[in-house]
Design a protein around this motif. Structure first.
Motif, short mmCIF file in Angstrom:
data_model
loop_
_atom_site.label_atom_id
_atom_site.label_comp_id
_atom_site.label_asym_id
_atom_site.label_seq_id
_atom_site.Cartn_x
_atom_site.Cartn_y
_atom_site.Cartn_z
N ASN A 145 0.84 -0.89 0.05
CA ASN A 145 0.02 0.10 -0.71
C ASN A 145 0.29 1.27 -0.06
O ASN A 145 0.48 1.95 0.03
CB ASN A 145 -0.93 0.05 0.94
CG ASN A 145 -1.84 -0.86 1.02
OD1 ASN A 145 -2.56 -1.28 -0.39
ND2 ASN A 145 -2.57 -1.42 2.19
N ILE A 146 2.14 1.43 -0.01
CA ILE A 146 3.33 2.46 -0.99
C ILE A 146 2.91 3.35 -1.83
O ILE A 146 2.20 2.94 -2.67
CB ILE A 146 4.43 1.94 -0.44
CG1 ILE A 146 4.67 1.58 1.42
CG2 ILE A 146 5.32 3.45 -0.74
CD1 ILE A 146 4.66 2.66 2.32
N MET A 147 2.67 4.39 -2.10
CA MET A 147 2.96 5.10 -3.46
C MET A 147 3.57 4.95 -3.96
O MET A 147 4.67 5.58 -3.30
CB MET A 147 1.75 6.41 -3.22
CG MET A 147 1.80 6.91 -4.08
SD MET A 147 0.80 8.66 -3.23
CE MET A 147 0.77 9.81 -5.15
N VAL A 148 4.02 4.45 -5.62
CA VAL A 148 5.05 3.90 -5.83
C VAL A 148 5.03 5.20 -6.75
O VAL A 148 3.95 5.83 -7.92
CB VAL A 148 5.70 3.39 -6.58
CG1 VAL A 148 6.24 2.77 -7.47
CG2 VAL A 148 5.54 1.69 -5.07
N ASN A 149 6.37 6.35 -7.38
CA ASN A 149 6.07 7.31 -8.04
C ASN A 149 7.05 6.75 -9.32
O ASN A 149 8.20 6.43 -9.35
CB ASN A 149 6.96 8.23 -8.24
CG ASN A 149 6.65 9.86 -9.00
OD1 ASN A 149 6.29 9.51 -9.75
ND2 ASN A 149 7.86 10.41 -7.98
N GLU A 150 6.08 6.18 -10.52
CA GLU A 150 5.98 5.07 -11.64
C GLU A 150 7.43 5.74 -12.86
O GLU A 150 7.94 4.84 -12.98
CB GLU A 150 5.54 4.80 -12.50
CG GLU A 150 4.25 3.57 -11.40
CD GLU A 150 4.65 2.46 -11.07
OE1 GLU A 150 5.85 2.06 -11.06
OE2 GLU A 150 4.76 1.96 -10.06
N ASP A 168 14.72 12.05 -7.75
CA ASP A 168 14.72 10.74 -7.88
C ASP A 168 13.20 10.19 -6.83
O ASP A 168 13.86 9.09 -5.94
CB ASP A 168 16.04 10.30 -7.51
CG ASP A 168 16.74 10.02 -8.40
OD1 ASP A 168 16.24 9.71 -9.46
OD2 ASP A 168 18.01 9.56 -8.67
N ASP A 169 12.29 11.00 -6.35
CA ASP A 169 11.57 10.23 -5.53
C ASP A 169 10.23 9.58 -5.90
O ASP A 169 9.30 9.64 -6.09
CB ASP A 169 10.74 11.81 -4.98
CG ASP A 169 10.20 12.51 -6.27
OD1 ASP A 169 10.82 12.07 -7.45
OD2 ASP A 169 8.85 13.06 -6.39
N ILE A 170 10.87 8.29 -5.68
CA ILE A 170 10.40 7.20 -6.06
C ILE A 170 8.64 6.74 -5.06
O ILE A 170 7.92 6.25 -5.27
CB ILE A 170 11.25 5.62 -5.83
CG1 ILE A 170 12.28 6.38 -6.88
CG2 ILE A 170 10.18 4.53 -6.32
CD1 ILE A 170 13.33 4.53 -7.00
N TYR A 171 9.69 7.07 -3.78
CA TYR A 171 8.52 6.67 -2.49
C TYR A 171 8.07 7.55 -1.35
O TYR A 171 7.42 7.77 -0.83
CB TYR A 171 9.28 5.81 -1.09
CG TYR A 171 9.87 4.23 -1.50
CD1 TYR A 171 9.08 2.92 -2.58
CD2 TYR A 171 11.45 3.54 -1.94
CE1 TYR A 171 9.07 2.60 -3.06
CE2 TYR A 171 11.58 3.14 -2.79
CZ TYR A 171 10.44 1.98 -3.39
OH TYR A 171 10.69 0.72 -4.28
N GLN A 213 -2.99 4.32 -0.82
CA GLN A 213 -1.59 4.54 -1.75
C GLN A 213 -1.35 5.56 -0.48
O GLN A 213 -2.45 7.06 -0.04
CB GLN A 213 -1.87 4.91 -2.74
CG GLN A 213 -2.09 3.84 -3.97
CD GLN A 213 -1.66 4.30 -5.32
OE1 GLN A 213 0.26 5.20 -5.82
NE2 GLN A 213 -2.72 4.41 -5.94
N ILE A 214 -0.55 4.90 0.41
CA ILE A 214 0.40 5.78 0.76
C ILE A 214 1.16 6.61 1.27
O ILE A 214 2.14 6.11 0.38
CB ILE A 214 0.75 4.74 2.83
CG1 ILE A 214 -1.00 4.40 3.41
CG2 ILE A 214 1.75 5.33 4.03
CD1 ILE A 214 -0.57 3.17 4.89
N LEU A 215 1.70 8.23 1.23
CA LEU A 215 2.52 8.58 0.49
C LEU A 215 3.24 8.92 1.81
O LEU A 215 3.58 9.98 2.30
CB LEU A 215 2.20 10.27 -0.07
CG LEU A 215 3.32 10.79 -0.90
CD1 LEU A 215 4.54 10.05 -1.68
CD2 LEU A 215 2.65 12.23 -0.91
N PRO A 216 4.89 8.18 1.81
CA PRO A 216 5.46 8.52 3.21
C PRO A 216 7.00 10.04 2.60
O PRO A 216 7.17 10.07 1.36
CB PRO A 216 6.69 7.58 2.98
CG PRO A 216 5.96 6.55 2.05
CD PRO A 216 5.34 6.59 0.89
N ILE A 217 6.24 11.02 3.89
CA ILE A 217 6.91 12.61 4.09
C ILE A 217 7.28 12.07 5.01
O ILE A 217 7.44 12.42 6.20
CB ILE A 217 6.10 13.15 4.05
CG1 ILE A 217 5.05 12.69 1.66
CG2 ILE A 217 6.87 14.76 3.88
CD1 ILE A 217 4.66 14.32 1.33
#
Ligand code: CA
Length: 401
Positions: A145-150, A168-171, A213-217
């Motif tokens: 459930n992690i949001m991935v920057n494709e 490179d902000d993938i996660y 989708q969880i966006l880690p900041i």
């Protein structure tokens, strides 16, 4: 000799303070008059024209033609009890461990998640930013459930493939260390993320949502985080197009700059869930920020124990705390595929973020005002809670019904 050493130490530690400065327009950033005030660095966000000035002068009352407002780069702390404080509970309440939210026979309230899951377990179109100490995006209970920057994942290393200003902000992003790796080095952010969206499978725990989708900041470290980091985090989450921001942190007093970026999030249609704080404080009398800002997209959350009582540490406020959610002895994810119990309005906040996520799964496109109205309408008030919040404790089932 001793005196000399002391004097040298004094001059090396000359008093300097950082200020977040809102400029009247961006062309002013190059003005040398600002450099006369101290060391100037860019605060590159799209929600306004800001710089940070590190100065040995006191600047907060400065009247300068280029400056709209100026305020100290205040620090925020996570809204959880630390380990020692938690251990002390046994001294004052022997019954604390006898329910813990985990022994069904003793429990009196819950958020009715299982009933809600007969209607929805979430939707991957719902995006929730966890603005915190980072998230262990490799955790077995969270990885799905992690949001991935494709664009970045499939892009070129060292290149801002999606053109959002971050390489490179993938996660997600780490504004505490200014790099593109929002890995959690504390545990708090991973715990909050698990409450929202730990996957429903045979491993570990179940989050409020199975699909999200969880966006880690990350902007908080072991010593907390700054106003500058909070502004960048919110700005970044707006750019990544989230629906919900989950904010289990606070402190530091009023900031016009922080209020302004939350207003920007509101304009972008994003609901801002905020921990009421853990100081046993009446927020009506003494505000706790960001929870107490008067902005329509903020839901301020207090913590509840398993007997349906306000957690003794929880801040409250008949006017300024909107509702309560479970926040004592909460089992959730921590880095390294582990799980742990934590307590705080920090833990109550992601319950509400997850419930709002369920609402948006059933009815996408609700505005922040509509979401807040529905959240307030999905509560049960009791004699125990009536003096402490606008609306009592929240039910996931009522919220999606
Ligand atoms: Ca990027």
């Amino acid at each position: 000799m001793k005196l000399l050493v002391a004097m040298m130490a004094l001059s090396a530690c000359a008093f300097s303070t950082e200020y977040v400065v809102k400029l009247k327009n961006k062309h002013i950033k190059s003005f040398s008059s600002l450099r006369a005030l101290g060391e100037v660095r860019e605060l590159d966000v799209s929600v306004g024209d800001f710089v940070v000035i590190k100065s040995e002068q006191k600047l907060d009352l400065l009247d300068h033609p280029a400056i709209e407002y100026i305020e100290e780069n205040i620090r925020y702390n996570i809204s959880t009890h630390d380990e020692l404080f938690k251990k002390q509970w046994a001294l004052s309440n022997n019954g604390w461990n006898s329910w813990g939210g985990l022994l069904p026979g003793k429990k009196e309230i819950d958020i009715e998640a299982e009933e809600a899951w007969t209607i929805t377990k979430g939707d991957r179109n719902v995006k929730i930013a966890v603005i915190d100490t980072g998230v262990d995006y490799n955790h077995k209970d969270l990885v799905k459930n992690i949001m991935v920057n494709e664009a970045e994942k499939n892009g070129v290393e060292g290149v801002d493939d999606d053109g959002n200003g971050y390489i490179d902000d993938i996660y997600g992003y780490d504004f505490a260390n200014d790099d593109a790796d929002p890995m959690d080095d504390h545990g708090h952010g991973t715990h909050c993320a698990g409450v929202i969206g730990a996957s429903h499978d045979t491993f570990g725990i179940a989050g409020v949502m199975n699909n999200v989708q969880i966006l880690p900041i990350k902007f908080l470290g072991p010593q907390g985080g700054t106003l500058e980091g909070a502004i960048k985090s919110i700005d970044y989450a707006i750019k990544r197009g989230v629906n919900v921001m989950s904010n289990s942190w606070g402190g530091g007093g009023f900031s016009q700059a922080l209020k302004d970026v939350i207003i920007e999030a509101n304009k972008a249609g994003i609901i801002f869930i905020a921990a009421a704080g853990n100081e046993r404080n009446n927020n009506d009398e003494r505000a706790s920020y960001p929870a107490t800002y008067d902005v329509e997209n903020i839901i301020s959350v207090g913590a509840l124990d398993g007997r349906g009582k306000k957690a003794s540490f929880s801040n409250y406020g008949k006017e300024t705390v909107h509702l309560f959610a479970p926040g004592v002895n909460i089992l959730s994810t921590v880095p390294g595929d582990k799980h742990k119990k934590m307590s705080g309005t920090s833990m109550a906040t992601p319950y509400v973020s997850g419930i709002v996520g369920l609402m948006l799964s059933v009815e996408p496109g609700m505005t922040p005002v509509e979401i807040k109205r529905r959240a307030l309408d999905s509560t049960t008030n009791t004699d125990k809670l009536e003096p402490y919040s606008q609306a009592g404790y929240i039910s996931a089932h009522k919220a999606v019904r």
